[in-house]
Design an enzyme around this catalytic site. Structure first.
Site, PDB file in Angstrom:
ATOM      1  N   TRP A 144     -10.352  -8.588   2.432  1.00 51.50           N
ATOM      2  CA  TRP A 144     -11.034  -8.914   1.177  1.00 51.50           C
ATOM      3  C   TRP A 144     -11.088 -10.428   0.954  1.00 51.50           C
ATOM      4  CZ3 TRP A 144      -7.810  -4.670   1.623  1.00 51.50           C
ATOM      5  CH2 TRP A 144      -8.317  -3.439   1.211  1.00 51.50           C
ATOM      6  N   ARG A 166       0.831  -1.212   0.000  1.00 52.73           N
ATOM      7  CA  ARG A 166       0.000   0.000   0.000  1.00 52.73           C
ATOM      8  C   ARG A 166       0.863   1.258   0.000  1.00 52.73           C
ATOM      9  NH1 ARG A 166      -2.942   2.482   4.968  1.00 52.73           N
ATOM     10  NH2 ARG A 166      -4.222   4.101   4.000  1.00 52.73           N
ATOM     11  N   HIS A 169       0.769   3.963  -2.992  1.00 57.08           N
ATOM     12  CA  HIS A 169       0.341   5.333  -2.739  1.00 57.08           C
ATOM     13  C   HIS A 169       1.458   6.330  -3.029  1.00 57.08           C
ATOM     14  CE1 HIS A 169      -3.498   4.619  -0.162  1.00 57.08           C
ATOM     15  NE2 HIS A 169      -3.366   3.720  -1.118  1.00 57.08           N
TER      16      HIS A 169
END
Length: 295
Positions: free
Chosen positions: A204, A53, A57
């Site tokens: 998820w 992540r 980002h």
């Protein structure tokens, strides 16, 4: 007159050897860095998904029209960028990397952040990724781009047209297409959402430390319903243990996105195709906002 130089003294020879051994090649530097990253992953199981992540980002702020943002300057380490809404919680990740950065002063913050994403994906079972180095750190936060350049999980209509358009606006701005959008979304196979960070809650998939095509298999194969018990609008599977964001469900609501979800979820060759497309898209993602890198 003898023009040959005198043989080096023992002291001189030792000094030369010591200097030569102290100089690391880039390959040796990144190999040593990889060892430190994998050790940290072993101590902290959530570190791997968080590093993916962080790397994403760091790169995902790029705007090809103005040629600003991207991974080139390592600006995500500045508190000004960490304060952006989409980066909630990543200040802790940067702090965990500080001791590693001190042990590897020859590697820039920008290269470090990009590289940890590569190592994390590979170590969690993902595809082998090409990595290029040579990013030069920005020295002050003036290069931080405006907030709002990262994709939003919900543009106000759940998985509807606004959220679908929002995904395309962000990724098209960086030079990606619909196939890339879906492939990169497959990184949601990893990790989970935290209420104290994004406001969303849950994983998820049932294997959040394994990089595979399970995100697409579950997205396509399960019945997803709105979860009325969470603070932010999200979806739950029949067991109530897994979640999907509105932007995830958008990938099966939009026919142009769904065709790639179907391909990656396929039992025959779906994972191989996903790995191939993801590697291509992620490698390009990490090159955004860079120049003169060495492969």
């Amino acid at each position: 007159v003898d023009s040959k130089p005198p043989p080096p003294t023992t002291t001189t020879t030792k000094a030369v050897k010591k200097t030569a051994s102290a100089v690391k090649t880039p390959e040796a530097s990144f190999a040593a860095l990889r060892v430190d990253i994998t050790k940290l992953m072993a101590r902290d199981k959530d570190f791997g998904p968080t590093m993916v992540r962080l790397a994403w980002h760091s790169s995902g702020t790029y705007d090809r029209m103005t040629n600003t943002g991207g991974s080139g300057g390592g600006t995500i380490r500045f508190k000004e960028e960490l304060a952006h809404g989409g980066n909630a919680g990543l200040d802790k990740a940067v702090k965990k990397l500080e001791p590693i950065k001190k042990r590897h002063p020859d590697i820039s913050w920008a290269d470090l952040i990009a590289y940890v994403g590569v190592v994390a994906i590979e170590e969690m079972g993902g595809p082998k990724l090409k990595f290029s180095y040579g990013r030069v750190d920005e020295l002050d936060p003036s290069a931080v781009t405006p907030d709002g350049r990262l994709p939003a999980a919900d543009k106000g209509d759940g998985p509807g047209p606004k959220t679908q358009k929002g995904l395309r606006d962000v990724f098209y701005r960086m030079g990606f297409d619909d196939r890339d959008i879906v492939a990169l979304s497959g990184a949601h196979a990893l990790g989970r959402c935290h209420a104290d960070a994004s406001g969303y809650v849950g994983p998820w998939t049932g294997t959040p430390l394994l990089f595979n095509n399970s995100y697409f298999v579950l997205l396509k194969g399960l019945k997803w319903e709105p979860n009325l018990e969470t603070g932010k609008f999200q979806y739950k599977d029949p067991s109530g243990n897994l979640m999907m964001l509105p932007s995830d469900i958008a990938l099966v609501k939009d026919p142009k996105f769904k065709r790639y979800v179907d391909k990656y979820a396929d039992k025959k060759g779906g994972q191989d195709l996903f790995f191939k497309d993801f590697a291509s898209a992620f490698e390009r993602l990490e090159l955004l906002g860079t120049k003169d890198l060495v492969e």
